[in-house]
Motif scaffolding. Structure first.
Motif, PDB file in Angstrom:
ATOM      1  N   LEU A 111      59.094  42.449 116.016  1.00  0.00           N
ATOM      2  CA  LEU A 111      60.168  41.513 116.351  1.00  0.00           C
ATOM      3  C   LEU A 111      60.183  41.178 117.842  1.00  0.00           C
ATOM      4  O   LEU A 111      60.277  40.004 118.215  1.00  0.00           O
ATOM      5  CB  LEU A 111      61.520  42.092 115.924  1.00  0.00           C
ATOM      6  N   VAL A 112      60.075  42.193 118.698  1.00  0.00           N
ATOM      7  CA  VAL A 112      60.126  41.898 120.139  1.00  0.00           C
ATOM      8  C   VAL A 112      58.882  41.116 120.566  1.00  0.00           C
ATOM      9  O   VAL A 112      58.951  40.276 121.481  1.00  0.00           O
ATOM     10  CB  VAL A 112      60.324  43.169 120.987  1.00  0.00           C
ATOM     11  N   ASP A 113      57.748  41.357 119.923  1.00  0.00           N
ATOM     12  CA  ASP A 113      56.558  40.541 120.191  1.00  0.00           C
ATOM     13  C   ASP A 113      56.808  39.090 119.782  1.00  0.00           C
ATOM     14  O   ASP A 113      56.427  38.146 120.501  1.00  0.00           O
ATOM     15  CB  ASP A 113      55.342  41.084 119.437  1.00  0.00           C
ATOM     16  N   ALA A 114      57.421  38.909 118.622  1.00  0.00           N
ATOM     17  CA  ALA A 114      57.705  37.558 118.136  1.00  0.00           C
ATOM     18  C   ALA A 114      58.669  36.831 119.073  1.00  0.00           C
ATOM     19  O   ALA A 114      58.491  35.634 119.361  1.00  0.00           O
ATOM     20  CB  ALA A 114      58.292  37.625 116.721  1.00  0.00           C
ATOM     21  N   ILE A 115      59.676  37.556 119.545  1.00  0.00           N
ATOM     22  CA  ILE A 115      60.632  36.949 120.482  1.00  0.00           C
ATOM     23  C   ILE A 115      59.922  36.508 121.756  1.00  0.00           C
ATOM     24  O   ILE A 115      60.152  35.409 122.279  1.00  0.00           O
ATOM     25  CB  ILE A 115      61.769  37.938 120.806  1.00  0.00           C
ATOM     26  N   TYR A 116      59.033  37.357 122.252  1.00  0.00           N
ATOM     27  CA  TYR A 116      58.304  37.025 123.479  1.00  0.00           C
ATOM     28  C   TYR A 116      57.400  35.806 123.276  1.00  0.00           C
ATOM     29  O   TYR A 116      57.373  34.881 124.097  1.00  0.00           O
ATOM     30  CB  TYR A 116      57.482  38.229 123.933  1.00  0.00           C
ATOM     31  N   LEU A 117      56.678  35.778 122.171  1.00  0.00           N
ATOM     32  CA  LEU A 117      55.735  34.696 121.923  1.00  0.00           C
ATOM     33  C   LEU A 117      56.438  33.381 121.595  1.00  0.00           C
ATOM     34  O   LEU A 117      55.979  32.302 121.987  1.00  0.00           O
ATOM     35  CB  LEU A 117      54.796  35.077 120.768  1.00  0.00           C
ATOM     36  N   ARG A 118      57.566  33.471 120.905  1.00  0.00           N
ATOM     37  CA  ARG A 118      58.281  32.244 120.490  1.00  0.00           C
ATOM     38  C   ARG A 118      59.243  31.741 121.555  1.00  0.00           C
ATOM     39  O   ARG A 118      59.354  30.549 121.802  1.00  0.00           O
ATOM     40  CB  ARG A 118      59.035  32.524 119.176  1.00  0.00           C
ATOM     41  N   TRP A 119      59.965  32.670 122.202  1.00  0.00           N
ATOM     42  CA  TRP A 119      61.050  32.266 123.097  1.00  0.00           C
ATOM     43  C   TRP A 119      60.826  32.669 124.560  1.00  0.00           C
ATOM     44  O   TRP A 119      61.619  32.320 125.425  1.00  0.00           O
ATOM     45  CB  TRP A 119      62.376  32.848 122.602  1.00  0.00           C
ATOM     46  N   HIS A 120      59.785  33.446 124.824  1.00  0.00           N
ATOM     47  CA  HIS A 120      59.437  33.875 126.192  1.00  0.00           C
ATOM     48  C   HIS A 120      60.499  34.776 126.830  1.00  0.00           C
ATOM     49  O   HIS A 120      60.615  34.820 128.058  1.00  0.00           O
ATOM     50  CB  HIS A 120      59.159  32.654 127.083  1.00  0.00           C
ATOM     51  N   PHE A 121      61.247  35.480 126.018  1.00  0.00           N
ATOM     52  CA  PHE A 121      62.140  36.543 126.485  1.00  0.00           C
ATOM     53  C   PHE A 121      61.443  37.868 126.202  1.00  0.00           C
ATOM     54  O   PHE A 121      61.045  38.126 125.064  1.00  0.00           O
ATOM     55  CB  PHE A 121      63.486  36.502 125.758  1.00  0.00           C
ATOM     56  N   ASP A 122      61.330  38.700 127.233  1.00  0.00           N
ATOM     57  CA  ASP A 122      60.517  39.912 127.101  1.00  0.00           C
ATOM     58  C   ASP A 122      61.393  41.157 127.015  1.00  0.00           C
ATOM     59  O   ASP A 122      61.931  41.627 128.015  1.00  0.00           O
ATOM     60  CB  ASP A 122      59.569  40.026 128.298  1.00  0.00           C
ATOM     61  N   PHE A 123      61.533  41.693 125.810  1.00  0.00           N
ATOM     62  CA  PHE A 123      62.304  42.929 125.597  1.00  0.00           C
ATOM     63  C   PHE A 123      61.387  44.119 125.333  1.00  0.00           C
ATOM     64  O   PHE A 123      61.851  45.189 124.940  1.00  0.00           O
ATOM     65  CB  PHE A 123      63.269  42.752 124.415  1.00  0.00           C
ATOM     66  N   ARG A 124      60.093  43.948 125.569  1.00  0.00           N
ATOM     67  CA  ARG A 124      59.138  44.998 125.250  1.00  0.00           C
ATOM     68  C   ARG A 124      59.306  46.230 126.133  1.00  0.00           C
ATOM     69  O   ARG A 124      58.895  47.325 125.747  1.00  0.00           O
ATOM     70  CB  ARG A 124      57.712  44.446 125.353  1.00  0.00           C
ATOM     71  N   GLY A 125      59.893  46.063 127.308  1.00  0.00           N
ATOM     72  CA  GLY A 125      60.091  47.189 128.202  1.00  0.00           C
ATOM     73  C   GLY A 125      61.510  47.737 128.204  1.00  0.00           C
ATOM     74  O   GLY A 125      61.883  48.500 129.093  1.00  0.00           O
ATOM     75  N   TYR A 126      62.298  47.359 127.213  1.00  0.00           N
ATOM     76  CA  TYR A 126      63.670  47.865 127.130  1.00  0.00           C
ATOM     77  C   TYR A 126      63.678  49.246 126.474  1.00  0.00           C
ATOM     78  O   TYR A 126      62.828  49.558 125.637  1.00  0.00           O
ATOM     79  CB  TYR A 126      64.550  46.896 126.339  1.00  0.00           C
ATOM     80  N   ALA A 127      64.635  50.062 126.861  1.00  0.00           N
ATOM     81  CA  ALA A 127      64.742  51.410 126.318  1.00  0.00           C
ATOM     82  C   ALA A 127      64.875  51.345 124.800  1.00  0.00           C
ATOM     83  O   ALA A 127      65.738  50.637 124.270  1.00  0.00           O
ATOM     84  CB  ALA A 127      65.936  52.127 126.931  1.00  0.00           C
ATOM     85  N   GLN A 128      64.027  52.088 124.111  1.00  0.00           N
ATOM     86  CA  GLN A 128      63.938  51.984 122.656  1.00  0.00           C
ATOM     87  C   GLN A 128      65.233  52.371 121.951  1.00  0.00           C
ATOM     88  O   GLN A 128      65.655  51.704 121.008  1.00  0.00           O
ATOM     89  CB  GLN A 128      62.784  52.854 122.151  1.00  0.00           C
TER      90      GLN A 128
END
Length: 273
Positions: free
Chosen positions: A13-30
């Motif tokens: 999901l966070v990959d999809a958000i980054y690729l589709r909307w360019h918001f990067d949550f990949r480094g947020y605390a799990q």
């Protein structure tokens, strides 16, 4: 759904958000991200994160609503009054030595800290020569911040915080109350630039004398914390000031060597390099 399956879907999901909307949550605390996504599943009647992902990818109007769950919009004016009192007593005398000032409120949410700093600087005679950059990744939060409108039932708490922060006037001097809301004076944001900026993907944009980023880093993992702190280090002029939240610290950061503790108990640091 097993924890393992949930974590796999969360990564997708966070990959999809980054690729589709360019918001990067990949480094947020799990752990924090997991809690917020579970709340979003309940709100949007989804039984899996894959269902959320489908909406993110195929329903353009959906993502802004989800973004409110992914970003934490919890703030208040003069939150942790001791921090603002320390700014007033210890930092402001040094800020006075600059002919002009630039202040960055990173992760400004709905603007409570921005107005707190604007009021403090006005009371100290510095607002007219200060440019405040108020940034956040959530466009709806930025709209609320720029409007400067807050529920009237919150004002009593704001007022008490202002007094404890060494306020030199009445908070009521800065807003007009009507229809259950308080509208803060437009003159407070005359020198404020509200703009979207991501600590995960964007760069430094100006040289600052003060950066205030409070209760934001606690939602990042260590690499993203280091990235954000690196931005603050690079943005600050020599001897500039960095303010963090009460549960945040530079102690284990790769940027720690660039700062000295200025007001230790209030997490205010001064750039030394």
């Amino acid at each position: 759904m097993s924890d393992r399956t949930f974590d796999i879907e969360m990564g997708l999901l966070v990959d999809a958000i980054y690729l589709r909307w360019h918001f990067d949550f990949r480094g947020y605390a799990q752990a924090s991200l997991r809690r917020r996504l579970k709340a979003a599943m309940g709100r949007f009647s989804c039984t899996s994160l894959s269902q959320l992902q489908d909406k993110v990818l195929h329903q353009p109007d959906f993502f802004p609503a989800l973004l409110d769950y992914l970003t934490v919009q919890v703030s208040e004016m003069f939150r942790d009054p001791g921090y603002f009192l320390a700014l007033r007593r210890e930092v402001v005398p040094l800020l006075r030595t600059y002919p002009s000032l630039k202040v960055w409120v990173a992760g400004c949410s709905t603007g409570e800290e921005v107005y707190s700093l604007a009021i403090l600087l006005r009371e100290e005679g510095l607002l007219e020569r200060t440019l405040i950059y108020a940034t956040d990744i959530n466009p709806q939060a930025l709209q609320q911040a720029e409007a400067g409108v807050y529920e009237l039932d919150r004002i009593a708490g704001f007022t008490l915080n202002h007094q404890r922060a060494g306020g030199k006037s009445s908070l009521s001097d800065y807003y007009t109350a009507a229809y259950g809301r308080a509208v803060f004076d437009k003159s407070l944001r005359r020198n404020v630039v509200f703009s979207d900026h991501s600590l995960a993907t964007d760069s430094v944009f100006a040289e600052m004398q003060l950066v205030s980023c409070r209760n934001v880093l606690i939602y990042f993992d260590r690499p993203l914390q280091d990235r954000a702190l690196g931005l603050f280090r690079d943005a600050l002029c020599r001897k500039g000031f960095l303010g963090l939240g009460s549960k945040e610290s530079l102690r284990f950061s790769s940027c720690a060597h660039a700062f000295t503790e200025f007001v230790r108990e209030e997490r205010i640091y001064q750039k030394s390099l």
